[in-house]
Motif scaffolding. Sequence first.
Motif, mmCIF file in Angstrom:
data_model
loop_
_atom_site.group_PDB
_atom_site.id
_atom_site.type_symbol
_atom_site.label_atom_id
_atom_site.label_comp_id
_atom_site.label_asym_id
_atom_site.label_seq_id
_atom_site.Cartn_x
_atom_site.Cartn_y
_atom_site.Cartn_z
ATOM 1 N N TRP A 1 0.818 -1.216 0.000
ATOM 2 C CA TRP A 1 0.000 0.000 0.000
ATOM 3 C C TRP A 1 0.851 1.265 0.000
ATOM 4 C CZ3 TRP A 1 -4.925 0.914 -1.018
ATOM 5 C CH2 TRP A 1 -5.817 -0.156 -0.983
ATOM 6 N N ALA A 2 2.143 1.148 0.265
ATOM 7 C CA ALA A 2 3.017 2.327 0.292
ATOM 8 C C ALA A 2 3.031 3.045 -1.060
ATOM 9 C CB ALA A 2 4.436 1.938 0.702
ATOM 10 N N ALA A 3 3.014 2.292 -2.155
ATOM 11 C CA ALA A 3 3.038 2.916 -3.487
ATOM 12 C C ALA A 3 1.775 3.741 -3.759
ATOM 13 C CB ALA A 3 3.257 1.864 -4.568
ATOM 14 N N PRO A 4 0.568 3.202 -3.544
ATOM 15 C CA PRO A 4 -0.621 4.038 -3.753
ATOM 16 C C PRO A 4 -0.687 5.242 -2.806
ATOM 17 C CG PRO A 4 -1.242 1.722 -3.648
ATOM 18 C CD PRO A 4 0.199 1.804 -3.305
ATOM 19 N N VAL A 5 -0.211 5.072 -1.572
ATOM 20 C CA VAL A 5 -0.197 6.198 -0.635
ATOM 21 C C VAL A 5 0.754 7.278 -1.148
ATOM 22 C CG1 VAL A 5 0.477 6.911 1.700
ATOM 23 C CG2 VAL A 5 -0.889 4.843 1.375
ATOM 24 N N ALA A 6 1.946 6.876 -1.610
ATOM 25 C CA ALA A 6 2.907 7.839 -2.146
ATOM 26 C C ALA A 6 2.352 8.518 -3.401
ATOM 27 C CB ALA A 6 4.236 7.155 -2.458
ATOM 28 N N LEU A 7 1.629 7.778 -4.231
ATOM 29 C CA LEU A 7 0.999 8.358 -5.421
ATOM 30 C C LEU A 7 -0.037 9.409 -5.033
ATOM 31 C CD1 LEU A 7 0.440 8.411 -8.482
ATOM 32 C CD2 LEU A 7 -1.165 6.549 -8.107
ATOM 33 N N ALA A 8 -0.832 9.107 -4.022
ATOM 34 C CA ALA A 8 -1.825 10.082 -3.552
ATOM 35 C C ALA A 8 -1.136 11.332 -2.998
ATOM 36 C CB ALA A 8 -2.713 9.452 -2.481
ATOM 37 N N LEU A 9 -0.038 11.143 -2.271
ATOM 38 C CA LEU A 9 0.711 12.292 -1.755
ATOM 39 C C LEU A 9 1.295 13.123 -2.896
ATOM 40 C CD1 LEU A 9 2.545 10.539 1.206
ATOM 41 C CD2 LEU A 9 0.813 12.334 1.395
ATOM 42 N N ALA A 10 1.821 12.465 -3.925
ATOM 43 C CA ALA A 10 2.384 13.180 -5.072
ATOM 44 C C ALA A 10 1.303 13.989 -5.792
ATOM 45 C CB ALA A 10 3.036 12.197 -6.036
ATOM 46 N N SER A 11 0.145 13.394 -5.944
ATOM 47 C CA SER A 11 -0.961 14.100 -6.603
ATOM 48 C C SER A 11 -1.415 15.300 -5.787
ATOM 49 C CB SER A 11 -2.134 13.152 -6.824
ATOM 50 O OG SER A 11 -1.759 12.098 -7.667
ATOM 51 N N ALA A 12 -1.515 15.107 -4.480
ATOM 52 C CA ALA A 12 -1.930 16.209 -3.606
ATOM 53 C C ALA A 12 -0.902 17.336 -3.628
ATOM 54 C CB ALA A 12 -2.131 15.697 -2.179
ATOM 55 N N LYS A 13 0.387 16.987 -3.600
ATOM 56 C CA LYS A 13 1.448 18.000 -3.636
ATOM 57 C C LYS A 13 1.381 18.790 -4.935
ATOM 58 C CE LYS A 13 5.113 18.145 -5.589
ATOM 59 N NZ LYS A 13 5.639 19.003 -6.695
ATOM 60 N N SER A 14 1.188 18.106 -6.042
ATOM 61 C CA SER A 14 1.110 18.781 -7.340
ATOM 62 C C SER A 14 -0.106 19.698 -7.417
ATOM 63 C CB SER A 14 1.056 17.755 -8.469
ATOM 64 O OG SER A 14 2.255 17.031 -8.515
ATOM 65 N N TRP A 15 -1.227 19.244 -6.890
ATOM 66 C CA TRP A 15 -2.443 20.055 -6.904
ATOM 67 C C TRP A 15 -2.235 21.332 -6.087
ATOM 68 C CZ3 TRP A 15 -6.031 21.849 -3.376
ATOM 69 C CH2 TRP A 15 -7.203 22.349 -3.911
ATOM 70 N N VAL A 16 -1.689 21.180 -4.875
ATOM 71 C CA VAL A 16 -1.450 22.341 -4.010
ATOM 72 C C VAL A 16 -0.436 23.275 -4.653
ATOM 73 C CG1 VAL A 16 -0.493 23.073 -1.790
ATOM 74 C CG2 VAL A 16 -2.119 21.190 -1.878
ATOM 75 N N ALA A 17 0.668 22.724 -5.178
ATOM 76 C CA ALA A 17 1.702 23.554 -5.800
ATOM 77 C C ALA A 17 1.153 24.288 -7.018
ATOM 78 C CB ALA A 17 2.903 22.700 -6.193
ATOM 79 N N GLY A 18 0.240 23.657 -7.749
ATOM 80 C CA GLY A 18 -0.354 24.297 -8.920
ATOM 81 C C GLY A 18 -1.227 25.484 -8.559
ATOM 82 N N ARG A 19 -1.728 25.520 -7.340
ATOM 83 C CA ARG A 19 -2.579 26.626 -6.916
ATOM 84 C C ARG A 19 -1.815 27.681 -6.119
ATOM 85 N NH1 ARG A 19 -4.664 22.861 -9.043
ATOM 86 N NH2 ARG A 19 -6.820 22.699 -9.659
ATOM 87 N N LEU A 20 -0.786 27.250 -5.407
ATOM 88 C CA LEU A 20 -0.027 28.187 -4.583
ATOM 89 C C LEU A 20 1.280 28.633 -5.245
ATOM 90 C CD1 LEU A 20 -0.417 26.530 -1.061
ATOM 91 C CD2 LEU A 20 -1.764 28.378 -2.059
ATOM 92 N N GLY A 21 1.821 27.777 -6.099
ATOM 93 C CA GLY A 21 3.096 28.083 -6.750
ATOM 94 C C GLY A 21 2.900 28.876 -8.024
#
Length: 77
Positions: free
Chosen positions: A36-56
Amino acid sequence: MQKQLLLDLTERAGWTGAQAALGLAVTELADIPMWWAAPVALALASAKSWVAGRLGRAGTASTLPAAADPASHPTGI
């Protein structure tokens, strides 16, 4: 190597390492199978990209400042 390329490489490697480590930590703390570590890391990567796309910088998922972001200064290669 160009300074901007090194900054971009460091940013990507750093975020990937952090997301992988957090994925492993979450699976360990939740006492769920390690795969499950891979799907969790994928979800974290997606969330980071979404946040960075709005704040960065608009139009990118980079967390680098515009002056250091290679997407801000295309080389035309």
